[in-house]
Motif scaffolding. Structure first.
Motif, PDB file in Angstrom:
ATOM      1  N   THR A  60       0.823  -1.212   0.000  1.00 53.20           N
ATOM      2  CA  THR A  60       0.000   0.000   0.000  1.00 53.20           C
ATOM      3  C   THR A  60       0.854   1.258   0.000  1.00 53.20           C
ATOM      4  O   THR A  60       0.314   2.367  -0.037  1.00 53.20           O
ATOM      5  CB  THR A  60      -0.938   0.021   1.220  1.00 53.20           C
ATOM      6  N   ASP A  61       2.184   1.109   0.062  1.00 55.34           N
ATOM      7  CA  ASP A  61       3.102   2.235  -0.082  1.00 55.34           C
ATOM      8  C   ASP A  61       3.627   2.262  -1.511  1.00 55.34           C
ATOM      9  O   ASP A  61       4.323   1.335  -1.928  1.00 55.34           O
ATOM     10  CB  ASP A  61       4.282   2.111   0.886  1.00 55.34           C
ATOM     11  N   LEU A  62       3.278   3.295  -2.254  1.00 54.66           N
ATOM     12  CA  LEU A  62       3.848   3.466  -3.583  1.00 54.66           C
ATOM     13  C   LEU A  62       5.243   4.053  -3.408  1.00 54.66           C
ATOM     14  O   LEU A  62       5.408   5.133  -2.850  1.00 54.66           O
ATOM     15  CB  LEU A  62       2.977   4.395  -4.429  1.00 54.66           C
ATOM     16  N   PRO A  81       1.637   6.508   0.825  1.00 52.11           N
ATOM     17  CA  PRO A  81       0.575   5.551   1.162  1.00 52.11           C
ATOM     18  C   PRO A  81      -0.624   5.756   0.244  1.00 52.11           C
ATOM     19  O   PRO A  81      -1.198   6.847   0.189  1.00 52.11           O
ATOM     20  CB  PRO A  81       0.229   5.903   2.615  1.00 52.11           C
ATOM     21  N   THR A  82      -0.995   4.733  -0.500  1.00 49.48           N
ATOM     22  CA  THR A  82      -2.115   4.846  -1.433  1.00 49.48           C
ATOM     23  C   THR A  82      -2.537   3.473  -1.909  1.00 49.48           C
ATOM     24  O   THR A  82      -1.739   2.533  -1.897  1.00 49.48           O
ATOM     25  CB  THR A  82      -1.730   5.703  -2.657  1.00 49.48           C
ATOM     26  N   ARG A  83      -3.758   3.358  -2.312  1.00 52.18           N
ATOM     27  CA  ARG A  83      -4.224   2.171  -3.018  1.00 52.18           C
ATOM     28  C   ARG A  83      -4.511   2.508  -4.481  1.00 52.18           C
ATOM     29  O   ARG A  83      -4.889   1.635  -5.255  1.00 52.18           O
ATOM     30  CB  ARG A  83      -5.482   1.592  -2.354  1.00 52.18           C
ATOM     31  N   ALA A  84      -4.313   3.775  -4.842  1.00 52.34           N
ATOM     32  CA  ALA A  84      -4.551   4.217  -6.218  1.00 52.34           C
ATOM     33  C   ALA A  84      -3.229   4.282  -6.972  1.00 52.34           C
ATOM     34  O   ALA A  84      -2.838   5.323  -7.495  1.00 52.34           O
ATOM     35  CB  ALA A  84      -5.251   5.576  -6.223  1.00 52.34           C
ATOM     36  N   HIS A  85      -2.527   3.167  -7.028  1.00 53.65           N
ATOM     37  CA  HIS A  85      -1.232   3.149  -7.696  1.00 53.65           C
ATOM     38  C   HIS A  85      -1.334   3.577  -9.156  1.00 53.65           C
ATOM     39  O   HIS A  85      -0.457   4.267  -9.681  1.00 53.65           O
ATOM     40  CB  HIS A  85      -0.615   1.750  -7.624  1.00 53.65           C
ATOM     41  N   GLY A 128       7.001  -8.049  -6.131  1.00 52.74           N
ATOM     42  CA  GLY A 128       6.192  -8.667  -5.104  1.00 52.74           C
ATOM     43  C   GLY A 128       7.033  -9.485  -4.137  1.00 52.74           C
ATOM     44  O   GLY A 128       8.260  -9.366  -4.127  1.00 52.74           O
ATOM     45  N   PRO A 129       6.368 -10.270  -3.309  1.00 53.72           N
ATOM     46  CA  PRO A 129       4.957 -10.649  -3.425  1.00 53.72           C
ATOM     47  C   PRO A 129       3.998  -9.506  -3.138  1.00 53.72           C
ATOM     48  O   PRO A 129       4.300  -8.611  -2.352  1.00 53.72           O
ATOM     49  CB  PRO A 129       4.813 -11.765  -2.388  1.00 53.72           C
ATOM     50  N   GLY A 130       2.854  -9.595  -3.813  1.00 56.36           N
ATOM     51  CA  GLY A 130       1.851  -8.568  -3.660  1.00 56.36           C
ATOM     52  C   GLY A 130       0.598  -8.927  -4.434  1.00 56.36           C
ATOM     53  O   GLY A 130       0.565  -9.932  -5.151  1.00 56.36           O
ATOM     54  N   PRO A 131      -0.444  -8.110  -4.312  1.00 58.12           N
ATOM     55  CA  PRO A 131      -1.702  -8.373  -5.009  1.00 58.12           C
ATOM     56  C   PRO A 131      -1.565  -8.140  -6.505  1.00 58.12           C
ATOM     57  O   PRO A 131      -0.733  -7.353  -6.971  1.00 58.12           O
ATOM     58  CB  PRO A 131      -2.676  -7.383  -4.370  1.00 58.12           C
ATOM     59  N   PRO A 141       3.583  -4.648   9.207  1.00 58.49           N
ATOM     60  CA  PRO A 141       2.675  -3.507   9.308  1.00 58.49           C
ATOM     61  C   PRO A 141       2.041  -3.431  10.699  1.00 58.49           C
ATOM     62  O   PRO A 141       1.759  -4.468  11.317  1.00 58.49           O
ATOM     63  CB  PRO A 141       1.629  -3.799   8.225  1.00 58.49           C
ATOM     64  N   PRO A 142       1.832  -2.212  11.208  1.00 62.80           N
ATOM     65  CA  PRO A 142       1.341  -2.048  12.583  1.00 62.80           C
ATOM     66  C   PRO A 142       0.084  -2.841  12.894  1.00 62.80           C
ATOM     67  O   PRO A 142      -0.034  -3.418  13.978  1.00 62.80           O
ATOM     68  CB  PRO A 142       1.074  -0.533  12.660  1.00 62.80           C
ATOM     69  N   GLY A 143      -0.854  -2.922  11.992  1.00 67.81           N
ATOM     70  CA  GLY A 143      -2.097  -3.622  12.274  1.00 67.81           C
ATOM     71  C   GLY A 143      -1.960  -5.122  12.358  1.00 67.81           C
ATOM     72  O   GLY A 143      -2.888  -5.811  12.780  1.00 67.81           O
ATOM     73  N   LEU A 144      -0.797  -5.654  11.981  1.00 66.70           N
ATOM     74  CA  LEU A 144      -0.603  -7.104  11.982  1.00 66.70           C
ATOM     75  C   LEU A 144       0.409  -7.563  13.026  1.00 66.70           C
ATOM     76  O   LEU A 144       0.581  -8.760  13.233  1.00 66.70           O
ATOM     77  CB  LEU A 144      -0.135  -7.562  10.591  1.00 66.70           C
ATOM     78  N   ALA A 145       1.081  -6.608  13.668  1.00 66.06           N
ATOM     79  CA  ALA A 145       2.173  -6.951  14.574  1.00 66.06           C
ATOM     80  C   ALA A 145       1.727  -7.887  15.689  1.00 66.06           C
ATOM     81  O   ALA A 145       2.440  -8.832  16.042  1.00 66.06           O
ATOM     82  CB  ALA A 145       2.785  -5.676  15.158  1.00 66.06           C
TER      83      ALA A 145
END
Length: 214
Positions: A11-13, A34-38, A68-71, A154-158
């Motif tokens: 999610t970091d370009l 930080p973006t999802r609009a790559h 990647g790995p990535g979506p 990532p912080p939300g997964l730590a």
């Protein structure tokens, strides 16, 4: 050598202009957005960074891209852009593992974890900067690893990754890390995306044969 480095696997370009390779490399201009609009952000960001570095597209001598790995969608944006630029400018395009680029800036024994969405994570383990396991994908609770010096997650997964580490942080790939992960002594091969994800599409089940047919 002037190198354009880009990564859209997370999610970091990440994009930047790096001069040189190895220990003497320096980043002339770089950004982590930080973006999802790559798709909408990447090319304008590259253009802006080239201007900041005081060069044009024609000055580039190589492109490095995280594979990647990535979506699927994120990887497609970065890799397609890198390939198009390489063809248009007549310069080599080197693909690297995104996690290798992160590990290049960590040192020691490290575990690099990124969000794979759908309650899964991508991961790779390193010893002294060299990849020794992975990359792979699994649920956070299923990720098993020996103790490491640094866990990048990532912080939300730590709190979901139960791996012993002296330091827990989150490090995005950097332009310098992408360049450090590339092997400029070898001719670049085809860009191969590291999806790792099991395919969503499955073959349709065969319809049962009607009893009315002979």
């Amino acid at each position: 050598m002037l190198i354009l480095a880009i990564d859209t696997a997370t999610t970091d370009l990440v994009a930047g202009v790096v001069e040189g390779t190895g220990a003497g490399a320096r980043t002339l201009a770089g950004a982590c957005v930080p973006t999802r609009a790559h798709n909408e952000t990447l090319v304008p960001e590259i253009t802006r960074l080239l201007g900041e570095a005081g060069i044009g597209f024609a000055d580039l001598e190589a492109v490095v891209v995280g594979c990647g790995p990535g979506p699927f969608t994120g990887l497609r944006v970065g890799m397609a852009t890198a390939s198009a630029l390489g063809q248009a400018l007549g310069v080599p395009v080197h693909g690297v593992c995104t996690h290798d680029a992160v590990a290049a800036g960590l040192g020691g024994d490290a575990l690099v974890v990124t969000d794979a969405r759908r309650r899964e994570v991508y991961w790779a383990r390193y010893a002294g900067g060299a990849r020794v396991d992975g990359p792979d994908v699994c649920k956070p609770a299923d990720l098993a690893s020996p103790p490491v010096d640094v866990l990048s997650v990532p912080p939300g997964l730590a709190e979901q990754v139960a791996v012993e580490a002296r330091e827990v942080t989150y490090a995005a790939p950097t332009p310098a890390g992408l360049v450090a992960a590339a092997d400029f002594s070898a001719a670049p091969g085809p860009l191969v995306p590291l999806y790792l994800r099991r395919p969503d599409a499955v073959p349709p089940k065969q319809a049962p044969k009607s009893t009315a047919l002979p």
